[in-house]
Design an enzyme around this catalytic site. Sequence first.
Site, mmCIF file in Angstrom:
data_model
loop_
_atom_site.group_PDB
_atom_site.id
_atom_site.type_symbol
_atom_site.label_atom_id
_atom_site.label_comp_id
_atom_site.label_asym_id
_atom_site.label_seq_id
_atom_site.Cartn_x
_atom_site.Cartn_y
_atom_site.Cartn_z
ATOM 1 N N THR A 1 16.497 18.428 -12.026
ATOM 2 C CA THR A 1 15.152 18.841 -11.618
ATOM 3 C C THR A 1 14.268 17.665 -11.193
ATOM 4 O OG1 THR A 1 14.469 18.761 -13.932
ATOM 5 C CG2 THR A 1 15.170 20.887 -13.066
ATOM 6 N N CYS B 1 17.938 14.066 -17.428
ATOM 7 C CA CYS B 1 16.906 15.004 -17.870
ATOM 8 C C CYS B 1 15.525 14.374 -17.729
ATOM 9 C CB CYS B 1 17.143 15.412 -19.319
ATOM 10 S SG CYS B 1 15.977 16.628 -19.920
#
Length: 305
Positions: free
Chosen positions: A193, A130
């Site tokens: 991401t 993350c």
Amino acid sequence: MPVPDLTVTVGPLKLKNPVILASGTFGRELSQYINLAEVGGVISKSITLEPRGGNPPPRLLETPAGIINSIGLENPGLKTFCREYLPWLKTVKTTRIVSVAGENANEFKEITVALSRQKGIDALELNISCPNIARGNLTIGSSASLTKEVVKKARKATKYPLIVKLSPNVTDIVQIARAAVAGGADIISLVNTFRALAIDWKTGQPRLGNITGGLSGPAIKPMALWMVWQVAQNIKTPVIGIGGIMTAEDALEFMAAGARAVQIGTANIVNPNASVKIISDLKKILTKEKCASLLNFLDRRNNLC
């Protein structure tokens, strides 16, 4: 012609089709719009040992070709998840995967031990990647030694299949993938991401409360596809592709690059029915190509791998 068979095997998991709902984009709310039994699998929002309130708002920002999120792993914590959310997850008639996040190897191990006592779970995904929290996941996911340590401790703590989710924000993603495999990963999923920033030019201030966030959506697809290809070329452990997959054609590109399945994330936010449409369109493509199964279809292609 019979309906094409979309069944795929990803390591120890057998999925009815290759379309999995990615962590953070799937929840009870989505069940109001689609029949979750139609997808190949679902992955819960990442669960941490203690409850997390997440990052300060604003936490979501639309970009020309995707979104930047800065949620910060907001979740109710392990105990509440097991008591209030897991009973519902058990009722979902597809492959059920729980995402796990922690700040160090011991936290990952503790959560894994607790979840291993629960029934109705088919696999765990270790989120070591993350990009929008202050510490923990990002550090782990960018270090081969820490990645191996986390996976190794989790591996010893459970018999559930382990998926390890990798970050693209590294210098050598193949090295991190190999470390995860060395630690005992059954499956590698990638990518999470890309770290990103948005600024309001009028004020000179960042547009997200946490300053930076994670970019997802079509903008990252070519880079994600390249990283999936790199990893699939260099390890034998099966790979799940993630990154800007919006259509059936996108999914097939990732599978041609070596992925055995794909995760759908941002597309779910744009259109809650996106995953079901991708599955339907995969069947249409196979029918048009006069191919009885997805695996046979891929075998007929000149795959990069």
